[in-house]
Design a protein around this motif. Structure first.
Motif, PDB file in Angstrom:
ATOM      1  N   HIS A 186       0.832  -1.212   0.000  1.00 44.97           N
ATOM      2  CA  HIS A 186       0.000   0.000   0.000  1.00 44.97           C
ATOM      3  C   HIS A 186       0.871   1.268   0.000  1.00 44.97           C
ATOM      4  O   HIS A 186       0.745   2.106   0.888  1.00 44.97           O
ATOM      5  N   PRO A 187       1.732   1.422  -1.001  1.00 45.58           N
ATOM      6  CA  PRO A 187       2.632   2.591  -0.995  1.00 45.58           C
ATOM      7  C   PRO A 187       1.888   3.915  -1.081  1.00 45.58           C
ATOM      8  O   PRO A 187       2.365   4.926  -0.568  1.00 45.58           O
ATOM      9  N   GLU A 188       0.717   3.905  -1.718  1.00 45.68           N
ATOM     10  CA  GLU A 188      -0.039   5.152  -1.877  1.00 45.68           C
ATOM     11  C   GLU A 188      -0.538   5.670  -0.535  1.00 45.68           C
ATOM     12  O   GLU A 188      -0.639   6.894  -0.336  1.00 45.68           O
ATOM     13  N   LYS A 189      -0.859   4.788   0.384  1.00 45.57           N
ATOM     14  CA  LYS A 189      -1.285   5.205   1.724  1.00 45.57           C
ATOM     15  C   LYS A 189      -0.079   5.440   2.623  1.00 45.57           C
ATOM     16  O   LYS A 189      -0.035   6.426   3.376  1.00 45.57           O
ATOM     17  N   TYR A 190       0.895   4.568   2.529  1.00 44.03           N
ATOM     18  CA  TYR A 190       2.067   4.650   3.401  1.00 44.03           C
ATOM     19  C   TYR A 190       2.813   5.970   3.221  1.00 44.03           C
ATOM     20  O   TYR A 190       3.325   6.539   4.198  1.00 44.03           O
ATOM     21  N   GLN A 191       2.879   6.475   2.007  1.00 44.31           N
ATOM     22  CA  GLN A 191       3.629   7.702   1.760  1.00 44.31           C
ATOM     23  C   GLN A 191       3.032   8.895   2.495  1.00 44.31           C
ATOM     24  O   GLN A 191       3.719   9.890   2.759  1.00 44.31           O
TER      25      GLN A 191
ATOM     26  N   TRP B 153      10.865   0.573  15.755  1.00 40.51           N
ATOM     27  CA  TRP B 153      10.140   1.303  14.708  1.00 40.51           C
ATOM     28  C   TRP B 153      11.107   1.989  13.745  1.00 40.51           C
ATOM     29  O   TRP B 153      10.930   1.919  12.524  1.00 40.51           O
ATOM     30  N   ALA B 154      12.133   2.669  14.289  1.00 45.08           N
ATOM     31  CA  ALA B 154      13.087   3.370  13.422  1.00 45.08           C
ATOM     32  C   ALA B 154      13.793   2.393  12.486  1.00 45.08           C
ATOM     33  O   ALA B 154      13.999   2.685  11.299  1.00 45.08           O
ATOM     34  N   SER B 155      14.146   1.226  13.009  1.00 45.67           N
ATOM     35  CA  SER B 155      14.832   0.223  12.193  1.00 45.67           C
ATOM     36  C   SER B 155      13.917  -0.299  11.086  1.00 45.67           C
ATOM     37  O   SER B 155      14.326  -0.393   9.913  1.00 45.67           O
ATOM     38  N   VAL B 156      12.696  -0.645  11.457  1.00 47.07           N
ATOM     39  CA  VAL B 156      11.763  -1.205  10.479  1.00 47.07           C
ATOM     40  C   VAL B 156      11.356  -0.157   9.452  1.00 47.07           C
ATOM     41  O   VAL B 156      11.261  -0.443   8.255  1.00 47.07           O
ATOM     42  N   HIS B 157      11.109   1.049   9.918  1.00 44.21           N
ATOM     43  CA  HIS B 157      10.725   2.123   9.001  1.00 44.21           C
ATOM     44  C   HIS B 157      11.844   2.397   7.997  1.00 44.21           C
ATOM     45  O   HIS B 157      11.590   2.604   6.809  1.00 44.21           O
ATOM     46  N   GLY B 158      13.083   2.390   8.478  1.00 42.90           N
ATOM     47  CA  GLY B 158      14.209   2.595   7.563  1.00 42.90           C
ATOM     48  C   GLY B 158      14.310   1.492   6.535  1.00 42.90           C
ATOM     49  O   GLY B 158      14.523   1.770   5.333  1.00 42.90           O
ATOM     50  N   LEU B 159      14.131   0.248   6.963  1.00 43.11           N
ATOM     51  CA  LEU B 159      14.175  -0.872   6.026  1.00 43.11           C
ATOM     52  C   LEU B 159      13.036  -0.785   5.021  1.00 43.11           C
ATOM     53  O   LEU B 159      13.233  -0.975   3.808  1.00 43.11           O
ATOM     54  N   ALA B 160      11.844  -0.476   5.506  1.00 42.58           N
ATOM     55  CA  ALA B 160      10.691  -0.355   4.611  1.00 42.58           C
ATOM     56  C   ALA B 160      10.913   0.755   3.580  1.00 42.58           C
ATOM     57  O   ALA B 160      10.579   0.598   2.404  1.00 42.58           O
ATOM     58  N   SER B 161      11.493   1.854   4.010  1.00 44.55           N
ATOM     59  CA  SER B 161      11.742   2.979   3.091  1.00 44.55           C
ATOM     60  C   SER B 161      12.743   2.590   2.010  1.00 44.55           C
ATOM     61  O   SER B 161      12.566   2.929   0.823  1.00 44.55           O
ATOM     62  N   LEU B 162      13.798   1.876   2.394  1.00 40.09           N
ATOM     63  CA  LEU B 162      14.783   1.427   1.411  1.00 40.09           C
ATOM     64  C   LEU B 162      14.143   0.488   0.388  1.00 40.09           C
ATOM     65  O   LEU B 162      14.379   0.613  -0.833  1.00 40.09           O
ATOM     66  N   LEU B 163      13.339  -0.444   0.861  1.00 36.84           N
ATOM     67  CA  LEU B 163      12.708  -1.400  -0.045  1.00 36.84           C
ATOM     68  C   LEU B 163      11.664  -0.720  -0.937  1.00 36.84           C
ATOM     69  O   LEU B 163      11.509  -1.094  -2.096  1.00 36.84           O
TER      70      LEU B 163
END
Length: 248
Positions: free
Chosen positions: A139-144, A197-207
């Motif tokens: 759901h990149p459109e919502k996540y952004q 959260w910071a770790s997961v959010h960073g990984l999600a952003s990279l992917l």
């Protein structure tokens, strides 16, 4: 700004007074109603409010947020150009509704994962991180819209802040259980949850950035790092959770 509001709201309520959070939601939602001009969900063919949200999400997948407008959505759906304003007073209000709905959907997914692994807190924390990443990619459109203050000012949208806080609280409650069982470090739950959260959010952003490129991986070291992060998500998530575990 939204991140700070979410964390303050979520951490103000621990697992022992979630009932109070529900009471707060009942109070906050009327405040959040300021983001809509009308609560009549049957104006024009069917549920126009949801149709606008769905059409906006589709357009966000196809083009940038800057190119989206309420009048263009009206043309896309086939209603008068003033009809959307009966439900959303501005594009910011529409984005707030999309983000609120996104947090609610993610919370449902996270609650399901937490329930499935309730007997193993460490594994539950790993699975919550993986579910977060999967959701962000689906759901990149919502996540952004969750954390980009250039797209959305959350200050006047209490329902959005509360939805984000309830989502974050799934993680904090899980980590608090781990602390209670002496599985996690004797540090404030705010710090441990923030670390994960910071770790997961960073990984999600990279992917997500890699997914947006829609390109083959090259031999570039950064590209190879992205490839390995994508392929080894569970291993990486396990490392994240290990960082807050008690050792020995």
């Amino acid at each position: 700004m939204l991140l700070e509001l979410i964390i303050v709201t979520a951490l103000a309520t621990d697992s022992s007074n979630m009932q109070n959070l529900n009471s707060t939601q009942a109070v906050a939602k009327p405040m959040g109603a300021s983001m809509t001009v009308s609560t009549n969900s049957n104006y024009h063919h069917g549920d126009l409010r949801q149709q606008l949200i769905d059409a906006a999400c589709q357009q966000l997948l196809e083009s940038s947020a800057d190119q989206l407008s309420l009048r263009a959505l009206a043309r896309r759906i086939g209603v008068s150009q003033t009809a959307p304003y009966r439900h959303f007073e501005s594009k910011n209000a529409l984005f707030a509704a999309i983000a609120t709905q996104g947090f609610e959907l993610m919370t449902k997914d996270l609650l399901t994962v937490a329930a499935e692994h309730r007997d193993d807190i460490v594994q539950a924390t790993v699975e919550l991180g993986l579910a977060y990443i999967r959701w962000s990619l689906r759901h990149p459109e919502k996540y952004q819209l969750f954390f980009d203050s250039s797209l959305l000012d959350p200050v006047n949208h209490a329902a959005l802040t509360l939805a984000g806080a309830e989502c974050f609280a799934v993680l904090t409650r899980t980590i608090q259980r781990g602390k209670d069982e002496d599985l996690f470090l004797d540090k404030p739950v705010e710090l441990l949850a923030g670390t994960i959260w910071a770790s997961v959010h960073g990984l999600a952003s990279l992917l997500r950035n890699q997914a947006r490129r829609n390109a083959e991986f090259t031999d570039d070291p950064a590209d190879q790092a992205s490839r390995l992060l994508l392929e080894e998500q569970r291993y990486v998530m396990t490392l994240f959770v290990n960082s807050i575990q008690r050792q020995g």
